[in-house]
Design a protein around this motif. Structure first.
Motif, mmCIF file in Angstrom:
data_model
loop_
_atom_site.group_PDB
_atom_site.id
_atom_site.type_symbol
_atom_site.label_atom_id
_atom_site.label_comp_id
_atom_site.label_asym_id
_atom_site.label_seq_id
_atom_site.Cartn_x
_atom_site.Cartn_y
_atom_site.Cartn_z
ATOM 1 N N GLN A 2 37.952 44.888 37.005
ATOM 2 C CA GLN A 2 37.262 44.143 35.866
ATOM 3 C C GLN A 2 37.003 44.873 34.668
ATOM 4 N N SER A 3 36.627 46.056 34.789
ATOM 5 C CA SER A 3 36.336 46.736 33.428
ATOM 6 C C SER A 3 37.479 46.972 32.955
ATOM 7 N N ILE A 4 38.682 47.112 33.185
ATOM 8 C CA ILE A 4 39.795 47.317 32.470
ATOM 9 C C ILE A 4 40.223 45.901 31.879
ATOM 10 N N VAL A 5 40.145 44.963 32.607
ATOM 11 C CA VAL A 5 40.192 43.440 31.901
ATOM 12 C C VAL A 5 39.447 43.310 31.112
ATOM 13 N N SER A 6 38.171 43.579 31.075
ATOM 14 C CA SER A 6 37.350 43.568 29.881
ATOM 15 C C SER A 6 37.538 44.204 28.755
ATOM 16 N N VAL A 7 37.960 45.372 28.878
ATOM 17 C CA VAL A 7 38.406 46.036 27.603
ATOM 18 C C VAL A 7 39.426 45.605 26.963
ATOM 19 N N ILE A 8 40.473 45.400 27.840
ATOM 20 C CA ILE A 8 41.823 44.767 27.074
ATOM 21 C C ILE A 8 41.670 43.456 26.404
ATOM 22 N N ASN A 9 40.440 42.624 27.152
ATOM 23 C CA ASN A 9 40.329 41.193 26.303
ATOM 24 C C ASN A 9 39.667 41.701 24.965
ATOM 25 N N GLN A 10 38.914 42.525 24.912
ATOM 26 C CA GLN A 10 38.025 42.884 23.989
ATOM 27 C C GLN A 10 38.907 43.423 22.661
ATOM 28 N N ARG A 11 40.026 44.247 22.980
ATOM 29 C CA ARG A 11 41.111 44.716 22.481
ATOM 30 C C ARG A 11 42.067 43.817 21.759
ATOM 31 N N LEU A 12 42.384 42.921 22.533
ATOM 32 C CA LEU A 12 43.225 41.815 22.128
ATOM 33 C C LEU A 12 42.898 40.627 21.122
ATOM 34 N N ILE A 13 41.569 40.779 20.969
ATOM 35 C CA ILE A 13 41.097 39.696 19.914
ATOM 36 C C ILE A 13 41.710 40.204 18.402
ATOM 37 N N GLY A 14 42.299 38.960 17.913
ATOM 38 C CA GLY A 14 42.842 39.098 16.457
ATOM 39 C C GLY A 14 43.992 40.269 16.354
ATOM 40 N N ARG A 15 44.597 40.673 17.625
ATOM 41 C CA ARG A 15 45.465 41.647 17.579
ATOM 42 C C ARG A 15 47.060 41.008 17.409
ATOM 43 N N VAL A 16 47.722 41.335 16.467
ATOM 44 C CA VAL A 16 49.062 40.844 16.288
ATOM 45 C C VAL A 16 50.085 41.775 17.239
ATOM 46 N N ASN A 17 50.144 42.785 17.191
ATOM 47 C CA ASN A 17 51.194 43.776 18.002
ATOM 48 C C ASN A 17 50.843 43.907 19.299
ATOM 49 N N PRO A 18 51.556 44.207 20.409
ATOM 50 C CA PRO A 18 51.222 44.456 21.621
ATOM 51 C C PRO A 18 50.359 45.699 21.972
ATOM 52 N N LEU A 19 49.545 45.584 22.888
ATOM 53 C CA LEU A 19 48.436 46.627 23.209
ATOM 54 C C LEU A 19 48.961 47.403 24.311
ATOM 55 N N VAL A 20 49.119 48.919 24.026
ATOM 56 C CA VAL A 20 49.767 49.630 24.903
ATOM 57 C C VAL A 20 48.501 50.438 25.698
ATOM 58 N N VAL A 21 48.571 50.170 26.874
ATOM 59 C CA VAL A 21 47.401 50.890 27.896
ATOM 60 C C VAL A 21 48.002 51.773 28.573
ATOM 61 N N SER A 22 47.561 53.019 28.760
ATOM 62 C CA SER A 22 47.839 54.177 29.601
ATOM 63 C C SER A 22 47.033 54.115 30.915
ATOM 64 N N LEU A 23 47.730 54.071 31.970
ATOM 65 C CA LEU A 23 46.862 54.245 33.254
ATOM 66 C C LEU A 23 47.366 55.473 33.800
ATOM 67 N N ASP A 24 46.393 56.384 33.623
ATOM 68 C CA ASP A 24 46.644 57.803 33.990
ATOM 69 C C ASP A 24 45.915 58.131 35.244
ATOM 70 N N GLY A 25 46.118 59.066 35.941
ATOM 71 C CA GLY A 25 45.570 59.604 37.003
ATOM 72 C C GLY A 25 46.361 60.459 37.998
ATOM 73 N N GLY A 26 45.914 61.196 38.813
ATOM 74 C CA GLY A 26 46.680 62.102 39.569
ATOM 75 C C GLY A 26 47.199 61.264 40.557
ATOM 76 N N SER A 27 48.229 62.218 41.368
ATOM 77 C CA SER A 27 49.112 61.341 42.278
ATOM 78 C C SER A 27 48.281 60.972 43.554
ATOM 79 N N GLY A 28 48.464 59.755 43.870
ATOM 80 C CA GLY A 28 47.909 59.180 45.026
ATOM 81 C C GLY A 28 46.500 58.289 44.636
ATOM 82 N N ALA A 29 46.290 58.407 43.009
ATOM 83 C CA ALA A 29 45.068 57.797 42.546
ATOM 84 C C ALA A 29 44.957 56.289 42.902
ATOM 85 N N GLY A 30 46.045 55.585 42.980
ATOM 86 C CA GLY A 30 46.267 54.251 42.875
ATOM 87 C C GLY A 30 46.639 53.617 41.542
ATOM 88 N N LYS A 31 47.357 54.276 40.736
ATOM 89 C CA LYS A 31 47.685 53.645 39.434
ATOM 90 C C LYS A 31 48.470 52.708 39.370
#
Length: 192
Positions: A2-31
């Motif tokens: 939900q925290s990711i969805v909330s931030v993405i929602n904020q960043r999409l407001i008024g945006r024209v271009n696609p939003l690129v999100v990096s989901l980073d983390g070590g192997s086995g983190a559940g990315k």
């Protein structure tokens, strides 16, 4: 999630271009699991960074690299930009051959096709390298204690995978301490 969805929602407001999100983390983190969940909220396009593993590097070359070089070189970021990110950012379909251990040239014979969308998720460790800051809009760390991540990795692979850990654990540890410490991310999600 939900925290990711909330931030993405904020960043999409008024945006024209696609939003690129990096989901980073070590192997086995559940990315990948998290990427799929977030993608389902938006119909987002997920790019598996492992599809761009750089198969041109020999084992001898790899062993000669510093930890920092290994972080930068294990994924062919230029190929990922050219074949996946740039077309998607232009609102076009992307097609590429993913990495394959079993092929002679390191690439599978089949094509992966990705459709454009308003959210593009880079799913993979090292996807928050500073080299990508010109195209990534949101850097998210999926954080899990190393022991649990390594256990999950081994469960996924079906073995202790000792050779893999000898080759990669020190690289991951270096990346998350020297190149991308947790404080350098826009958002940290604890995935216990």
């Amino acid at each position: 999630m939900q925290s990711i969805v909330s931030v993405i929602n904020q960043r999409l407001i008024g945006r024209v271009n696609p939003l690129v999100v990096s989901l980073d983390g070590g192997s086995g983190a559940g990315k990948s699991t998290l990427a799929a969940e977030v993608a389902s909220q938006y119909g987002a396009t997920v790019i598996q960074c492992d599809d761009f593993f750089d198969a041109t590097i020999t084992e001898d070359e790899w062993d000669s690299f510093t930890l920092e070089q290994k972080c930068h070189r294990c994924i062919d970021w230029q190929r990922m930009r050219k074949e996946a990110l740039l077309p998607l950012l232009a609102g076009k379909k992307a097609q590429y051959h993913p990495f394959s251990f079993s092929s002679g040239n390191g690439l599978a014979s089949h094509w992966v096709t990705k459709e454009p969308s308003e959210v593009i998720i880079l799913d993979g460790i090292y996807s928050s390298l500073p080299d990508l800051s010109d195209v990534v809009d949101l850097f998210v760390l999926v954080d899990v204690v190393p022991e649990l991540r390594r256990h999950r990795h081994n469960m996924r692979e079906g073995s202790a995978d000792a050779a893999w850990h000898r080759r990669w654990d020190s690289v991951e540890d270096y990346y998350f301490s020297a190149l991308r410490p947790p404080t350098s991310y826009d958002l940290i999600v604890f995935n216990t």
